[in-house]
Design an enzyme around this catalytic site. Structure first.
Site, PDB file in Angstrom:
ATOM      1  N   LYS A  90       0.869  -1.039  -0.115  1.00 27.37           N
ATOM      2  CA  LYS A  90      -0.052  -0.072   0.071  1.00 27.37           C
ATOM      3  C   LYS A  90       0.982   1.211   0.038  1.00 27.37           C
ATOM      4  O   LYS A  90       2.054   1.378   0.706  1.00 27.37           O
ATOM      5  CB  LYS A  90      -0.980  -0.084   1.101  1.00 27.37           C
ATOM      6  CG  LYS A  90      -1.976   1.167   1.156  1.00 27.37           C
ATOM      7  CD  LYS A  90      -2.866   0.991   2.265  1.00 27.37           C
ATOM      8  CE  LYS A  90      -3.852   1.960   2.145  1.00 27.37           C
ATOM      9  NZ  LYS A  90      -5.054   1.690   3.285  1.00 27.37           N
ATOM     10  N   LEU A  91       0.650   2.205  -0.935  1.00 25.72           N
ATOM     11  CA  LEU A  91       1.383   3.451  -0.893  1.00 25.72           C
ATOM     12  C   LEU A  91       0.207   4.830  -0.654  1.00 25.72           C
ATOM     13  O   LEU A  91      -0.819   4.550  -1.408  1.00 25.72           O
ATOM     14  CB  LEU A  91       2.094   3.645  -2.035  1.00 25.72           C
ATOM     15  CG  LEU A  91       3.301   2.696  -2.207  1.00 25.72           C
ATOM     16  CD1 LEU A  91       3.879   2.864  -3.653  1.00 25.72           C
ATOM     17  CD2 LEU A  91       4.282   3.022  -1.185  1.00 25.72           C
ATOM     18  N   SER A  92       0.783   5.956  -0.046  1.00 26.62           N
ATOM     19  CA  SER A  92       0.065   7.238  -0.514  1.00 26.62           C
ATOM     20  C   SER A  92       0.136   7.453  -1.892  1.00 26.62           C
ATOM     21  O   SER A  92       1.143   7.310  -2.631  1.00 26.62           O
ATOM     22  CB  SER A  92       0.634   8.126   0.431  1.00 26.62           C
ATOM     23  OG  SER A  92       0.184   7.788   1.741  1.00 26.62           O
ATOM     24  N   THR A 112      -0.473  11.575   1.336  1.00 31.42           N
ATOM     25  CA  THR A 112      -1.223  12.247   0.468  1.00 31.42           C
ATOM     26  C   THR A 112      -2.037  13.483   1.376  1.00 31.42           C
ATOM     27  O   THR A 112      -2.020  14.424   0.634  1.00 31.42           O
ATOM     28  CB  THR A 112      -2.654  11.319  -0.051  1.00 31.42           C
ATOM     29  OG1 THR A 112      -1.891  10.209  -0.555  1.00 31.42           O
ATOM     30  CG2 THR A 112      -3.491  12.194  -0.890  1.00 31.42           C
ATOM     31  N   ALA A 113      -2.027  13.360   2.371  1.00 29.25           N
ATOM     32  CA  ALA A 113      -2.633  14.178   3.440  1.00 29.25           C
ATOM     33  C   ALA A 113      -1.660  15.449   3.330  1.00 29.25           C
ATOM     34  O   ALA A 113      -2.168  16.641   3.283  1.00 29.25           O
ATOM     35  CB  ALA A 113      -2.734  13.868   4.894  1.00 29.25           C
ATOM     36  N   HIS A 157      -6.693   8.697   9.080  1.00 26.77           N
ATOM     37  CA  HIS A 157      -7.177   6.988   9.695  1.00 26.77           C
ATOM     38  C   HIS A 157      -8.254   7.584  10.591  1.00 26.77           C
ATOM     39  O   HIS A 157      -9.025   8.562  10.632  1.00 26.77           O
ATOM     40  CB  HIS A 157      -6.117   6.538  10.264  1.00 26.77           C
ATOM     41  CG  HIS A 157      -4.806   6.312   9.147  1.00 26.77           C
ATOM     42  ND1 HIS A 157      -4.878   6.043   7.977  1.00 26.77           N
ATOM     43  CD2 HIS A 157      -3.612   5.990   9.561  1.00 26.77           C
ATOM     44  CE1 HIS A 157      -4.082   5.675   7.426  1.00 26.77           C
ATOM     45  NE2 HIS A 157      -2.998   5.840   8.447  1.00 26.77           N
TER      46      HIS A 157
END
Length: 260
Positions: free
Chosen positions: A57-59, A108-109, A147
């Protein structure tokens, strides 16, 4: 490389343990075995620079920094509407010149924060689950939260001063793209891997109680109510298939198509 055994990096957050429980535990058909590697999303982002894991999983904010080592799969992604990161503080305040805790420079945030806010003060990197406490204690002026923190920030006496997801949706009309599942480009059988991830997500929807103990085991003592809310928000139709709309959102965020 044969996909007989794949190290699969994902987060211990409820949405990931819910979605990938079936794949990890052999409950869906797959021509490979999975060795789960559960790490904070920013640690997964960093490890992708070296291509450490076959599947991770990756941003989306980190995808461009992997040097073309990974390709995006269409299943397992986290994006949607009303799911964006928030900026919280002890009271309403402007963000210009504020000292802001962030969950990582490759998340991403943080990319959304930079796009939305022309002026930012000092940035302090903290693990995502330490940010609320740092804001509450006054160690920073504000915190960028992701999250399950979006469900618990009010318990710390904090208020939301910016909703980056709402800003993105107003500006683009597209869902907010947060993170995706990526396969290393030298791993063979990407279509089969993608199908197995999709089957795992579909199994999770069809058998929601099956993963409950696995989710609890990794949920850092979150209540069942918070876990359920977290899953309901972040695991949706885009997790089954990115779709043309989801692909458009990713491309809009990054300014050009991600390797697919």
């Amino acid at each position: 490389m044969s996909p007989a055994l794949l190290r699969f990096g994902f987060s211990p957050c409820p949405n990931d343990t819910f979605a990938f429980h079936a794949l990890v535990h052999g409950l869906v058909e797959a021509p490979f075995e999975v060795e789960p590697v559960l790490l904070d999303i920013e640690e997964l982002n960093r490890r992708a620079h070296a291509g450490d894991l076959e599947l991770t999983k990756l941003s989306f904010g980190a995808a461009g920094g992997t040097g073309g080592r990974y390709r995006l799969l269409r299943s397992g992604a986290a994006l949607g509407r009303g799911v964006g990161p928030l900026v919280v503080a002890r009271e309403q305040r402007p963000l210009a010149h504020a000292r802001i805790a962030i969950p990582g420079r490759e998340t991403t945030a943080y990319l959304l924060l930079r796009l939305a806010e022309a002026e930012l003060g000092e940035v302090v990197e903290l693990r995502y689950d330490l940010i609320l406490g740092a804001v509450e204690r006054g160690e920073v002026d504000a915190g960028l939260i992701i999250h399950e923190s979006r469900f618990t920030y009010a318990d710390h006496g904090l208020v939301a001063v910016a909703d980056l997801g709402a800003w993105w949706e107003r500006d683009t009309g597209l869902p907010v793209p947060l993170a995706g599942i990526f396969a290393r480009v030298d791993v063979e059988g990407a279509d089969e891997i993608e199908a197995a991830i999709r089957a795992s997500v579909e199994y999770a929807f069809a058998h929601p109680e099956s993963s409950r103990e696995y989710v609890r085991a990794h949920s850092q003592e979150l209540s069942d109510e918070v876990c359920d809310a977290h899953i309901a928000l972040y695991v949706n139709e885009f997790s089954v298939d990115l779709s043309d709309e989801g692909s458009a959102a990713v491309d809009r965020l990054l300014g050009n198509p991600v390797g697919r």
